[in-house]
Design an enzyme around this catalytic site. Structure first.
Site, PDB file in Angstrom:
ATOM      1  N   LYS A  56       0.835  -1.208   0.000  1.00 11.42           N
ATOM      2  CA  LYS A  56       0.000   0.000   0.000  1.00 11.42           C
ATOM      3  C   LYS A  56       0.871   1.261   0.000  1.00 11.42           C
ATOM      4  O   LYS A  56       0.648   2.190  -0.790  1.00 11.42           O
ATOM      5  CB  LYS A  56      -0.895  -0.007   1.245  1.00 11.42           C
ATOM      6  CG  LYS A  56      -1.682   1.260   1.442  1.00 11.42           C
ATOM      7  CD  LYS A  56      -2.715   1.407   0.368  1.00 11.42           C
ATOM      8  CE  LYS A  56      -3.323   2.780   0.343  1.00 11.42           C
ATOM      9  NZ  LYS A  56      -4.352   2.904  -0.675  1.00 11.42           N
ATOM     10  N   CYS A 109      -4.368  10.660   0.818  1.00 15.66           N
ATOM     11  CA  CYS A 109      -3.604   9.417   0.632  1.00 15.66           C
ATOM     12  C   CYS A 109      -2.207   9.694   0.116  1.00 15.66           C
ATOM     13  O   CYS A 109      -1.215   9.480   0.797  1.00 15.66           O
ATOM     14  CB  CYS A 109      -4.338   8.507  -0.344  1.00 15.66           C
ATOM     15  SG  CYS A 109      -6.060   8.279   0.101  1.00 15.66           S
TER      16      CYS A 109
END
Ligand code: SAJ
Length: 415
Positions: free
Chosen positions: A214, A268
């Site tokens: 991720k 993000c």
């Protein structure tokens, strides 16, 4: 069809938790949404939603009406638990995993042998191991495997979300998923859970690798955008059109440069790379530099606007776009908003903002006298037009109307 998991508890009903909960419910699973915010609980239990995401309202309404989804603040027993809580910063770019810790500790009392817990929140490497530690402490009567240990009562895995805002429902189903088990049994069990709604591949690995996957994905994008932004600095120095430059360089079969902009926003890409920098500053040098390059871009744009504004007596400046990227309403960590906030705080001349995705301006902008206006009025009134977000509405404007006005285009759609 017999379900492997009859009841799933989703912890955190935000941008990821809510769509995931609703999709699971649409597959016949009984979904309990565990949420700390009473307003969110009330909204969802009425069949409404508290976030903007295309198509989500219908899926949630249907799930709630069919009694497959309900929200609560009290942990309840389930077959599987999926944690999707925020992992923001505390202080200076230091990841805060206290919400994950609270979620794990809240679930501990209701756990039973055979349960599965999957962490989806973007997390520093080692967080799933840490979660095993907190759970062991809270429930010494159960075993939670650590990396390498095969047998356990409760299975633990890490599976990062990777959906793009604005396309969440489609990507939740279509994207491949990386499933990192804390041991092989956990990975197998988690894979079964995701296969109830994922049409993409569900690929198994260990928890630490999945955590790193991720952080790698978002750092990859950040580094590549930083390269594009660095080219925009170079082109400014050499008086070259950066958009034309990138278009031409991308004609090479192995070159694929991304687009420069006013900076990198959202919750993000501008956040996650710092997790790696914090954990391994000596190794994550390129990633750190990319963050600094992207974070310097709003200041560069601001300087350009000031330099042009100085040429006018009482300049009217119109900023086009406040969102963190095109065609969404999300203003979180938005470089565009940052630029308008800083410019308007100086209280020079008149400041107009055009943002078709909001009905009113954030308080800070209202307090600095910024006026929310539409595209046509802004073009007509302004001396300086500053394009910050490449919303589709802005692509359609008639550039002939720009005559006699100064234009600063940070996205290359008005060139
Ligand atoms: N941006 C540029 N130039 C580009 C592309 C993007 O300046 O060429 C800017 C955007 O304007 C925006 C920021 O970067 O300010 C981030 O936008 P984005 O579209 O790259 O990404 P997000 O933040 O909407 O979603 C990302 C996605 N990650 C990757 O593409 C690797 C998504 O798949 C993740 O699920 C999401 O982060 C997340 O939640 O982590």
């Amino acid at each position: 069809m017999k379900l492997e998991f009859n009841t799933v508890c989703v912890v955190g009903l935000g941008y990821i938790g809510l769509p995931t909960a609703a999709i699971l419910a649409s597959r016949g699973v009984d979904v309990i949404g565990l949420e700390v915010n009473p307003h969110v609980i009330e909204t969802i239990n009425k069949g409404d939603i508290h976030i903007v995401e295309p198509g989500l309202d219908v899926v949630v309404r249907t799930a709630v009406a069919s009694k497959k989804l309900r929200a609560t603040k009290t942990p309840e027993t389930a077959d599987a638990y999926l944690i999707a809580v925020p992992t923001p910063f505390k202080g200076d770019h230091v990841p805060d995993i206290s919400y994950v810790e609270s979620a794990a500790k809240a679930l501990a009392p209701v756990l039973k042998k055979g349960d599965l817990i999957v962490l989806e929140s973007t997390s520093p490497v080692g967080t799933t191991d840490a979660m095993a530690g907190w759970l062991k402490e809270a429930r010494p009567d159960l075993t939670f495997a650590c990396e390498g240990e095969e047998s356990c009562d409760v299975f633990l895995a890490y599976c990062p979300e990777r959906v793009l805002p604005g396309h969440v429902l489609r990507e939740l189903i279509e994207n491949d998923r990386v499933i990192g088990g804390i041991n092989a049994q956990s990975a197998d069990k988690a894979q079964k859970l995701y296969k109830t709604f994922v049409e993409g591949d569900c690929i198994i690995t260990n928890a630490r690798t999945a955590e790193m996957v991720k952080l790698t994905e978002n750092s990859f994008r950040d580094v590549n955008i930083a390269f594009a932004n660095e080219l925009s600095f170079l082109c400014d120095k050499f008086d070259i059109n950066v958009w034309e430059l990138i278009q031409l360089a991308n004609r090479h079969p192995r070159v694929k440069i991304l687009q420069p902009g006013p900076g990198v926003g959202g919750h993000c890409i501008s956040v996650d790379p710092w997790f790696l920098v914090h954990q391994a500053p000596e190794q994550a040098r390129l990633i750190h530099t990319a963050r600094k390059v992207n974070d310097s871009k709003p200041h560069f744009v601001l300087e350009k606007v000031h330099a042009v504004a100085e040429k006018f007596k009482n300049p009217v400046v119109a900023f086009f776009g406040l969102a963190f990227k095109a065609n969404i309403d999300d203003l979180r960590e938005s470089p565009a908003l940052d630029i308008v906030e800083h410019y308007s705080a100086k209280k020079v001349g008149t400041v107009l903002a055009v943002e078709p995705y909001v009905e009113s301006l954030p308080k800070k902008l209202i307090d600095s006298g910024v006026q929310l206006t539409d595209v046509e009025a802004a073009i007509q009134k302004a001396d300086i037009l500053v394009l910050l977000v490449d919303h589709d509405q802005f692509k359609k404007v008639d550039k002939k109307k720009f005559e006699g006005k100064a234009v600063i285009d940070t996205r290359g759609i008005w060139r």
